[in-house]
Design a protein around this motif. Structure first.
Motif, PDB file in Angstrom:
ATOM      1  N   ASN A  12       0.819  -1.213   0.000  1.00 54.89           N
ATOM      2  CA  ASN A  12       0.000   0.000   0.000  1.00 54.89           C
ATOM      3  C   ASN A  12       0.848   1.256   0.000  1.00 54.89           C
ATOM      4  N   SER A  13       2.107   1.121  -0.333  1.00 55.63           N
ATOM      5  CA  SER A  13       3.032   2.255  -0.292  1.00 55.63           C
ATOM      6  C   SER A  13       3.786   2.315  -1.623  1.00 55.63           C
ATOM      7  N   ILE A  14       5.102   2.244  -1.579  1.00 53.40           N
ATOM      8  CA  ILE A  14       5.902   2.221  -2.816  1.00 53.40           C
ATOM      9  C   ILE A  14       6.076   0.761  -3.198  1.00 53.40           C
ATOM     10  N   ARG A  15       5.277   0.328  -4.154  1.00 53.39           N
ATOM     11  CA  ARG A  15       5.129  -1.095  -4.427  1.00 53.39           C
ATOM     12  C   ARG A  15       6.316  -1.734  -5.126  1.00 53.39           C
ATOM     13  N   ALA A  16       7.265  -0.944  -5.598  1.00 55.12           N
ATOM     14  CA  ALA A  16       8.444  -1.499  -6.269  1.00 55.12           C
ATOM     15  C   ALA A  16       9.526  -1.910  -5.277  1.00 55.12           C
ATOM     16  N   PHE A  17       9.275  -1.702  -3.979  1.00 52.72           N
ATOM     17  CA  PHE A  17      10.259  -2.030  -2.952  1.00 52.72           C
ATOM     18  C   PHE A  17       9.580  -2.852  -1.861  1.00 52.72           C
TER      19      PHE A  17
END
Length: 767
Positions: free
Chosen positions: A622-627
């Motif tokens: 639910n945040s920066i989905r690439a990490f």
């Protein structure tokens, strides 16, 4: 990107073939309807206004064409491709009826009917001398309808006349409503505005006791013969309006049936001895289910009051929001004993007082942890017979990483929670509330035991007491005047302690933490207004921990003056977080959703850093989905010395900035697609020599992590299953000038995919 000529020609051929395939399946003599086009002819209207009017008129045309994307009718193509199914089930039937779409034929278009619709619409907007013609054009078995609307000059309002005080009492009341009239001199004549004005007057009259009045008893006469393309409007009450609609009504008796049964026709018949009188209410509650105090705090009507639609609706809304009732309804009947008075009847069907609910949840996150959780909730909806809600919860869960660096470091958690909610303010100061929503007081006690296998265990206890209230449907407040949280660790393993001895931030995770102080949050949203093009969501929160205690004791960690309570240093900080979201509706089936989160926590006095459980984290589903979850930052810090076989610690910070934007569109049936870009990072407020590059500075924008990706959402009504695949575009821990990694993207490389592709499975939208 270069496209060689053979490939270019192949694409052209495919597109032409695709287009032809949609018409060859048409019945003999039929043409595919590809839309209607409206041209407004009027030299007096500005080009921008003319184009806007053409768009409004085209939206009125029927039937609608087959849905298209970039001019290609994929659903129609799938319908034709599937062919006629032999039976009403199976994949072929599903593909044709659910995914596909039958052709819209030109024979279904009634040109004269559409022309009349356009003519009426233009006249209703004040273009009284409009002329409308209809025609069509066709090519390659495709037909388009063409409409020409010649409007002439739009009529404007010259004068609006309301009834004067020399008439009836009703005329006098309506006459005093002219000040806020929607009908203004110089504005264009508009039938929709006239209808809205009648509804406005009716609503005002309902609040002044005219119970039996309705908008149909009003007439607004139009005189368009005065010349100069102007009209005079006259507001008046129809001559045949019934007398009951002209009278002001008051409230007489108020009957309340708290145990009304929807299945029994005789449920409201009781002997006079069963009626309990409390203030202005006559209560029929033979089981003594509820204390009468709840009606006094919920109902806005009292005996002798003039009837008001506002008070009528407020009372119903508050009763519905009270909690213990499954159904709420009311009736008004003319009083037999008092002239021009109403007896009010309220019927409530209670929910089951006590119930138990068992919930089983499946969980996954982008840190490769998968698990489940079981919650057992026991609920009493009428604990002290005044609609108090008591909830007792016992829960347990586990999260396991089957692969990845944290394999074997599983998380187990069990706990219990008790909460009691009163449908009123419990306060030494009497607080008057007049909104449609019942204010609430909440007390909560909770305990959780969390075991991180092979690392440590945490015991967390929390107590809260505060207030929850809403001003209206869009805003909500939560104020906990007391919020106490105590955390202690046990079973710390040598493996974790060895790491914590060299990394102070890991030691702080297992240090005892005592946090107390008020917390407040404010939420605004209008996302429930589906027709709006722009909708918003905002949540702001404020956490003031240890403020008074710090002032009284004079604690100052920088001078070595740390104060302990119960042998634990209390935390002292100010923390704010702002979550702002914007939703841009592009069409009925697509939108652009954007979010920005800004948070800052400032430790001071007795604390040099925020307690771990109150710090910010970033990264994940639910945040920066690439990490991976909690793997970014703080700042440009990255621990490259971690043992490949050791656990991967969470990264936390005192400040946070996150920006997301996502394009969402319905593909077919319950399947929706999305493409997104996420950016953000966390930082420390004070410098940490063990984490270089972690402190917030003026270069923070150059330290943002950026990722992108695409995903599918399966909207099943009762839940949304989300699948996202993302990869990084910018890695903040790399040296300056090398942080953008677009040149490294290589989907054909297994090593690149293993290191960079992150697959997320989640329930619900990320924001």
């Amino acid at each position: 990107m270069r496209i060689n000529k053979p490939l270019y020609y192949l694409l052209i051929v495919l597109l032409v073939a695709y287009g032809c395939s949609n018409t060859k399946y048409l019945p003999e003599g039929e043409m595919l309807y590809v839309g209607g086009e409206v041209t407004v002819k009027d030299s007096l209207i500005k080009k921008k206004e003319r184009k806007a009017m053409e768009k409004e008129l085209e939206a009125l045309l029927r039937p609608k064409t087959n849905s298209a994307f970039l001019g290609l009718r994929f659903k129609l193509y799938i319908y034709n491709l599937a062919g006629e199914p032999k039976k009403e089930k199976g994949f072929k039937h599903w593909l044709r009826t659910k995914v596909g779409e039958p052709p819209v034929l030109f024979s279904q278009v009634d040109l004269d009917y559409n022309a009349d619709i356009l003519q009426n619409y233009a006249e209703n907007k004040g273009y009284f001398k409009t002329r409308t013609t209809a025609d069509s054009t066709s090519n390659n078995r495709r037909a388009k309808a063409l409409y020409t609307v010649t409007t002439g000059k739009q009529y404007l309002i010259n004068k609006v006349t309301f009834p004067d005080s020399t008439g009836t009492q009703l005329d006098s009341v309506i006459g005093r409503m002219s000040r806020r009239s929607l009908l203004k001199k110089g504005q264009p004549y508009d039938l929709d505005v006239i209808k809205s004005e009648r509804e406005r007057i009716d609503a005002r009259l309902k609040n002044k006791g005219y119970f039996y009045f309705n908008p149909d008893y009003l007439i607004i006469q139009v005189d368009s013969t005065i010349g100069k393309y102007e009209v005079n409007l006259k507001v008046k009450v129809k001559d045949d309006t019934p007398e009951v609609a002209k009278n002001v009504y008051t409230i007489n008796n108020i009957f309340i049936y708290p145990n009304y049964s929807l299945t029994s026709k005789d449920s409201v018949v009781y002997p006079a001895s069963a009626i309990q009188e409390y203030k202005d209410f006559k209560i029929i509650d033979t089981a003594n289910t509820f204390r009468p105090i709840i009606y006094d705090r919920t109902m806005f009507f009292h005996k002798g009051d003039i009837y008001s639609r506002r008070d009528h609706n407020l009372s119903l809304n508050r009763l519905v929001n009270l909690g213990p009732f499954k159904f709420v309804k009311n009736d008004f009947h003319p009083s037999d004993s008092v002239k021009n008075a109403l007896d009010a009847y309220y019927y409530f069907t209670p929910l089951t007082r006590k119930s138990i609910r068992i919930e089983t949840l499946g969980k996954t996150n982008s840190a490769n942890y998968n698990g489940s959780e079981v919650n057992v909730n026991w609920i009493n909806r009428n604990t002290f017979r005044a609609a108090e809600l008591l909830t007792l919860t016992v829960f347990g869960g586990l999260e396991i990483q089957a692969s990845g660096q944290n394999k074997g470091y599983n998380v187990y958690r069990v706990g219990t929670e008790a909460s009691l909610v009163w449908p009123r303010f419990i306060s030494p100061i009497r607080i008057q509330d007049s909104s449609a929503y019942v204010p609430r007081t909440k007390a909560l006690l909770s305990y959780e035991y969390q075991n991180r296998q092979k690392l440590y265990s945490l015991n967390s206890s929390r107590a809260q007491f505060g207030y929850l209230w809403k001003d209206n449907i869009r805003t909500e407040h939560q104020l906990f005047v007391a919020d106490i949280n105590y955390v202690s660790s046990t079973n710390v393993t040598p493996e974790y302690q060895m790491q914590a001895d060299t990394v102070p931030s890991l030691q702080r995770v297992i240090d005892k933490q005592l946090i107390f102080g008020p917390t407040y949050s404010y939420t605004f949203t209008n996302t429930m207004q589906k027709r709006k093009k722009h909708t918003f969501y905002y949540k702001g929160s404020l956490d003031l921990a240890g403020t008074l205690a710090g002032l009284v004791t004079g604690a100052n960690v920088k001078k070595g003056d740390t104060i302990n309570l119960f042998s634990v240093p209390f935390s002292q900080f100010v923390k704010m977080e702002h979550d702002f979201r914007h939703y841009l509706k592009l069409s009925d089936n697509s939108q652009l959703a954007s979010r920005i989160i800004a948070g800052v926590g400032m430790p001071y006095g007795n604390s040099g850093i925020l307690p771990y459980i109150r710090q910010f984290f970033i990264g994940g589903t639910n945040s920066i989905r690439a990490f991976r979850a909690r793997s970014i930052g703080p700042g440009t810090y990255r621990n490259d010395e971690l043992d490949a076989n050791a656990f991967l610690p969470d990264q936390s910070g005192d400040l946070k900035l996150e920006i997301n934007t996502e394009y969402r569109a319905k593909l077919f049936s319950v399947v929706h697609g999305a493409v997104f870009v996420d950016a953000g990072n966390i930082w420390l407020w004070n410098k940490d020599p063990d984490r270089p590059g972690a402190q917030f500075s003026s270069k923070f924008l150059n330290e943002l992590a950026v990722g992108t990706g695409a995903g599918l959402r399966f909207d099943l009504s009762f839940l949304v299953l989300r699948l996202d695949l993302a990869f990084p575009l910018r890695k903040p821990w790399l040296p300056e000038g090398e942080r953008w990694v677009l040149g490294d993207i290589d989907f054909g490389s297994g090593a690149w995919r293993k290191e960079n592709l992150v697959f997320n499975i989640a329930i619900g939208y990320p924001f």
